[in-house]
Motif scaffolding. Structure first.
Motif, PDB file in Angstrom:
ATOM      1  N   ASN A 184      11.129  -2.231  -0.797  1.00 13.59           N
ATOM      2  CA  ASN A 184       9.722  -1.907  -0.987  1.00 13.59           C
ATOM      3  C   ASN A 184       9.254  -1.169   0.252  1.00 13.59           C
ATOM      4  O   ASN A 184       9.586  -1.553   1.378  1.00 13.59           O
ATOM      5  N   SER A 185       8.508  -0.117   0.046  1.00 13.69           N
ATOM      6  CA  SER A 185       7.984   0.669   1.153  1.00 13.69           C
ATOM      7  C   SER A 185       6.541   1.029   0.839  1.00 13.69           C
ATOM      8  O   SER A 185       6.006   0.614  -0.186  1.00 13.69           O
ATOM      9  N   ARG A 186       5.949   1.792   1.705  1.00 12.89           N
ATOM     10  CA  ARG A 186       4.622   2.321   1.399  1.00 12.89           C
ATOM     11  C   ARG A 186       4.718   3.840   1.402  1.00 12.89           C
ATOM     12  O   ARG A 186       5.513   4.428   2.146  1.00 12.89           O
ATOM     13  N   ARG A 187       3.935   4.443   0.558  1.00 12.00           N
ATOM     14  CA  ARG A 187       3.914   5.906   0.487  1.00 12.00           C
ATOM     15  C   ARG A 187       3.473   6.435   1.849  1.00 12.00           C
ATOM     16  O   ARG A 187       2.526   5.937   2.432  1.00 12.00           O
ATOM     17  N   GLY A 188       4.214   7.387   2.386  1.00 12.91           N
ATOM     18  CA  GLY A 188       3.883   7.989   3.672  1.00 12.91           C
ATOM     19  C   GLY A 188       4.837   7.608   4.791  1.00 12.91           C
ATOM     20  O   GLY A 188       4.778   8.212   5.863  1.00 12.91           O
ATOM     21  N   THR A 189       5.726   6.618   4.570  1.00  8.70           N
ATOM     22  CA  THR A 189       6.679   6.281   5.631  1.00  8.70           C
ATOM     23  C   THR A 189       7.736   7.374   5.733  1.00  8.70           C
ATOM     24  O   THR A 189       8.097   8.006   4.739  1.00  8.70           O
ATOM     25  N   SER A 202       8.054 -11.006   0.092  1.00  8.84           N
ATOM     26  CA  SER A 202       7.420 -11.767   1.161  1.00  8.84           C
ATOM     27  C   SER A 202       7.665 -13.264   0.978  1.00  8.84           C
ATOM     28  O   SER A 202       7.944 -13.975   1.948  1.00  8.84           O
ATOM     29  N   HIS A 203       7.596 -13.743  -0.253  1.00 10.49           N
ATOM     30  CA  HIS A 203       7.911 -15.154  -0.516  1.00 10.49           C
ATOM     31  C   HIS A 203       9.376 -15.441  -0.186  1.00 10.49           C
ATOM     32  O   HIS A 203       9.691 -16.496   0.375  1.00 10.49           O
ATOM     33  N   ARG A 204      10.251 -14.524  -0.522  1.00  8.35           N
ATOM     34  CA  ARG A 204      11.691 -14.691  -0.254  1.00  8.35           C
ATOM     35  C   ARG A 204      11.966 -14.814   1.244  1.00  8.35           C
ATOM     36  O   ARG A 204      12.774 -15.624   1.677  1.00  8.35           O
ATOM     37  N   TYR A 205      11.301 -13.982   2.027  1.00  8.11           N
ATOM     38  CA  TYR A 205      11.575 -13.926   3.463  1.00  8.11           C
ATOM     39  C   TYR A 205      10.655 -14.790   4.319  1.00  8.11           C
ATOM     40  O   TYR A 205      11.067 -15.282   5.362  1.00  8.11           O
ATOM     41  N   ARG A 206       9.380 -14.945   3.890  1.00 13.37           N
ATOM     42  CA  ARG A 206       8.412 -15.639   4.732  1.00 13.37           C
ATOM     43  C   ARG A 206       7.798 -16.868   4.081  1.00 13.37           C
ATOM     44  O   ARG A 206       7.080 -17.616   4.732  1.00 13.37           O
ATOM     45  N   GLY A 207       8.010 -17.032   2.766  1.00 15.30           N
ATOM     46  CA  GLY A 207       7.468 -18.187   2.076  1.00 15.30           C
ATOM     47  C   GLY A 207       5.986 -18.096   1.782  1.00 15.30           C
ATOM     48  O   GLY A 207       5.343 -19.104   1.494  1.00 15.30           O
ATOM     49  N   GLU A 208       5.436 -16.887   1.838  1.00 20.06           N
ATOM     50  CA  GLU A 208       4.005 -16.705   1.571  1.00 20.06           C
ATOM     51  C   GLU A 208       3.756 -15.296   1.046  1.00 20.06           C
ATOM     52  O   GLU A 208       4.592 -14.406   1.219  1.00 20.06           O
ATOM     53  N   PRO A 209       2.585 -15.072   0.406  1.00 16.18           N
ATOM     54  CA  PRO A 209       2.274 -13.726  -0.090  1.00 16.18           C
ATOM     55  C   PRO A 209       2.143 -12.728   1.054  1.00 16.18           C
ATOM     56  O   PRO A 209       1.860 -13.104   2.192  1.00 16.18           O
ATOM     57  N   TYR A 210       2.340 -11.467   0.730  1.00 14.43           N
ATOM     58  CA  TYR A 210       2.204 -10.406   1.724  1.00 14.43           C
ATOM     59  C   TYR A 210       0.722 -10.174   2.005  1.00 14.43           C
ATOM     60  O   TYR A 210      -0.095 -10.134   1.091  1.00 14.43           O
ATOM     61  N   ARG A 211       0.383 -10.006   3.268  1.00 16.60           N
ATOM     62  CA  ARG A 211      -1.003  -9.729   3.661  1.00 16.60           C
ATOM     63  C   ARG A 211      -1.047  -8.348   4.302  1.00 16.60           C
ATOM     64  O   ARG A 211      -0.623  -8.182   5.453  1.00 16.60           O
ATOM     65  N   ALA A 212      -1.580  -7.392   3.578  1.00 18.68           N
ATOM     66  CA  ALA A 212      -1.684  -6.030   4.104  1.00 18.68           C
ATOM     67  C   ALA A 212      -2.852  -5.936   5.077  1.00 18.68           C
ATOM     68  O   ALA A 212      -3.912  -6.525   4.849  1.00 18.68           O
ATOM     69  N   LEU A 213      -2.665  -5.212   6.155  1.00 14.80           N
ATOM     70  CA  LEU A 213      -3.731  -5.008   7.124  1.00 14.80           C
ATOM     71  C   LEU A 213      -4.689  -3.912   6.684  1.00 14.80           C
ATOM     72  O   LEU A 213      -5.834  -3.866   7.138  1.00 14.80           O
ATOM     73  N   ALA A 214      -4.213  -3.019   5.821  1.00 15.62           N
ATOM     74  CA  ALA A 214      -5.031  -1.916   5.323  1.00 15.62           C
ATOM     75  C   ALA A 214      -4.554  -1.569   3.917  1.00 15.62           C
ATOM     76  O   ALA A 214      -3.401  -1.839   3.564  1.00 15.62           O
ATOM     77  N   PRO A 215      -5.411  -0.991   3.117  1.00 14.46           N
ATOM     78  CA  PRO A 215      -4.979  -0.578   1.774  1.00 14.46           C
ATOM     79  C   PRO A 215      -3.864   0.469   1.873  1.00 14.46           C
ATOM     80  O   PRO A 215      -3.876   1.326   2.758  1.00 14.46           O
ATOM     81  N   MET A 216      -2.882   0.353   0.982  1.00 15.82           N
ATOM     82  CA  MET A 216      -1.768   1.307   0.987  1.00 15.82           C
ATOM     83  C   MET A 216      -1.142   1.360  -0.391  1.00 15.82           C
ATOM     84  O   MET A 216      -1.230   0.399  -1.153  1.00 15.82           O
ATOM     85  N   THR A 217      -0.499   2.460  -0.691  1.00 13.34           N
ATOM     86  CA  THR A 217       0.231   2.608  -1.946  1.00 13.34           C
ATOM     87  C   THR A 217       1.651   2.117  -1.726  1.00 13.34           C
ATOM     88  O   THR A 217       2.396   2.684  -0.928  1.00 13.34           O
ATOM     89  N   ARG A 218       2.017   1.046  -2.426  1.00 12.58           N
ATOM     90  CA  ARG A 218       3.350   0.469  -2.309  1.00 12.58           C
ATOM     91  C   ARG A 218       4.289   1.167  -3.287  1.00 12.58           C
ATOM     92  O   ARG A 218       3.876   1.640  -4.351  1.00 12.58           O
TER      93      ARG A 218
END
Length: 131
Positions: free
Chosen positions: A44-49, A97-113
């Motif tokens: 999974n990435s974000r558009r623009g990387t 995020s659940h697989r790696y951190r055990g919690e939902p992903y928290r984005a710091l800013a809106p982004m296209t995934r």
């Protein structure tokens, strides 16, 4: 192409390093979360990387997984881009995020995934008894 031992290794929540080719021929290495399912590597990435742009241009990536507790457990895969999509990408990132951190992903800013699917072309694994 992928042995049972290697498939079991790929089922573990290990970081993966994605090697993508820059336009100038240099390699960009990017750590990422992944899952291996349906015979493909799902990232999974974000558009623009940059790494996603390199991957979409070159259509190939090299993947490296090293067990952080045993550096002799290694998988190296040459892959081809099977496709990208934004559909379901947010839910996919939450699953990772659940697989790696055990919690939902928290984005710091809106982004296209973006879901990135990579097809393995060649896989080398120390889990198969080869160096």
């Amino acid at each position: 192409m992928i042995s049972e031992a290697t498939a079991a290794f790929l089922a573990e929540p290990l970081p993966i390093v994605v090697g993508s080719l820059r336009g100038n021929g240099q390699v960009k290495l990017t750590p990422a979360w992944f899952e291996f399912r349906d015979g493909l590597f799902w990232l999974n990435s974000r558009r623009g990387t940059h790494w996603l742009g390199h991957l979409e241009r070159a259509r190939r990536a090299t993947l490296l997984l090293i067990d952080p507790h045993d550096m002799y457990r290694v998988v190296h895969a040459e892959t081809r881009l099977a496709g990208t999509t934004t559909e379901g990408a947010g839910a996919h990132l939450d699953r990772l995020s659940h697989r790696y951190r055990g919690e939902p992903y928290r984005a710091l800013a809106p982004m296209t995934r973006v879901i990135v699917r990579l097809e393995p072309l060649a896989v080398r694994s120390t889990l198969d008894g080869r160096p």
